[in-house]
Design an enzyme around this catalytic site. Structure first.
Site, PDB file in Angstrom:
ATOM      1  N   PRO A 124       0.828  -1.208   0.000  1.00 10.18           N
ATOM      2  CA  PRO A 124       0.000   0.000   0.000  1.00 10.18           C
ATOM      3  C   PRO A 124       0.863   1.259   0.000  1.00 10.18           C
ATOM      4  O   PRO A 124       0.955   1.970   0.990  1.00 10.18           O
ATOM      5  CB  PRO A 124      -0.805  -0.139   1.296  1.00 10.18           C
ATOM      6  CG  PRO A 124       0.105  -0.910   2.214  1.00 10.18           C
ATOM      7  CD  PRO A 124       1.045  -1.727   1.371  1.00 10.18           C
ATOM      8  N   ASP A 125       1.473   1.562  -1.137  1.00 11.16           N
ATOM      9  CA  ASP A 125       2.453   2.641  -1.220  1.00 11.16           C
ATOM     10  C   ASP A 125       1.799   3.953  -1.656  1.00 11.16           C
ATOM     11  O   ASP A 125       0.774   3.956  -2.336  1.00 11.16           O
ATOM     12  CB  ASP A 125       3.536   2.230  -2.227  1.00 11.16           C
ATOM     13  CG  ASP A 125       4.795   3.090  -2.101  1.00 11.16           C
ATOM     14  OD1 ASP A 125       5.022   3.703  -1.032  1.00 11.16           O
ATOM     15  OD2 ASP A 125       5.553   3.149  -3.086  1.00 11.16           O
ATOM     16  N   GLY A 126       2.431   5.063  -1.245  1.00  7.90           N
ATOM     17  CA  GLY A 126       2.006   6.376  -1.720  1.00  7.90           C
ATOM     18  C   GLY A 126       1.344   7.260  -0.678  1.00  7.90           C
ATOM     19  O   GLY A 126       0.845   8.330  -1.010  1.00  7.90           O
TER      20      GLY A 126
END
Lengths: 206, 206
Positions: free
Chosen positions: A15-17
């Site tokens: 779950p990047d960003g």
């Protein structure tokens, strides 16, 4: 709810960003993490409905703890809050990470053996203060031995890499990358990954 | 020759699609492998000119040896032929794979320690009868310890997965997938991967 012929038994999620999402909104980088909790539950509910058997979420890594202290506190808190909320739902939770380090939140120690919440059902694995090298050098190893092989890995935030995510369990996984940032999660993102997954063949090198 | 600000020190290559390429041309699946040798040398020459320091090619795996005998013979021969041709060029070759199995071509045994051909220069690693699980369970481990961490992995043939390619060395690698099949290699494919690579940041999780 879409109908799929093939549902991956085990989905891994990167779950990047969160930080980029916060900066885009004029917020502090650290403030992005707490907006990453609710999307996780939306995804969890969707996966439950679809019949996914196991879901592994990349919380934070030993590498991540080199970040500024206020960010570190923020992602540690987000992980603890997520687990406390999950405890009110149905899941079989396992937290995997290096508990010998002060970076591991003490509140999560009871979950380093699989714990059943509610009616159980889906296995949820949560990597907290996880390190790929720590995992592999574990005696009687790997430390993540109770996490099965992943069929599909979905990464948000546009980067096409594993960033140390479970090297053993990812050897045969199909990887789908979304450019959207994790706090902007919508169900359509998962459907897009699953639509793509329908057309991937499973060969295991054969 | 294009000019790049960032050249990956180490590129990993998954040259997939030989069999599909052969079938598309009405040939036998096994016949695709020999058309995969020349593209490898084109890529090797390009990487030498660009200043890439290390190149790792996925030859065949222990998983692959479950394929029909005529295919197995064909990819074993292609690997041997490729090494014999490389011996006439400049390279520092290391072949990594399970030599205890009859599937490992005996002709390649002398190269399981790094051997300098010509003026040396670029390190070339070639995985032959490689298995990710064999690699990781090696005593004094991993068997691939003389292969460095990869910066960029390029895969031909459209599949977005590692298929057991060097789990430890791929933990932080950026992955670029081309839909084109490997025997259709052109320099433009590598340039496309490098154009994309220019915009990837290296964080190592920090």
């Amino acid at each position: 709810m879409n109908e799929y012929k093939r549902i991956p038994a085990h989905i891994g999620v990167i779950p990047d960003g969160n930080r980029r999402w916060a900066v885009e909104r004029g917020m502090d980088k650290k403030d992005g993490y707490r907006y990453g909790i609710e999307p996780g539950f939306q995804l969890y509910e969707l996966c439950t409905e679809l019949g996914v058997q196991e879901l592994t979420l990349y919380g934070f890594t030993v590498d991540n703890t080199k970040r500024p202290a206020n960010q570190k506190k923020a992602f540690q808190k987000a992980c603890v809050d997520a687990v406390m909320d999950l405890a009110n739902r149905d899941a079989e939770l396992l937290v995997v990470g290096n508990t010998d380090s002060p970076c591991f939140p003490k509140e999560l120690l009871p979950f380093t053996h699989r714990v059943k919440f509610g009616a159980g059902k889906m296995k949820v694995n949560f990597l907290v203060n996880y390190g790929w090298d720590w995992d592999l050098k574990y005696i009687g190893g790997p430390a993540s031995k109770d996490i099965s092989r992943m069929d599909l890995i979905v990464r948000w935030g546009g980067r096409r890499r594993l960033s140390g995510f479970l090297p053993i369990q990812s050897v045969y996984a199909d990887m789908y990358v979304l450019d959207e940032l994790w706090p902007d999660f919508t169900p359509e993102h998962l459907y897009r990954a699953l639509d793509w997954y329908q057309y991937q063949d499973v060969t295991l090198g054969g």
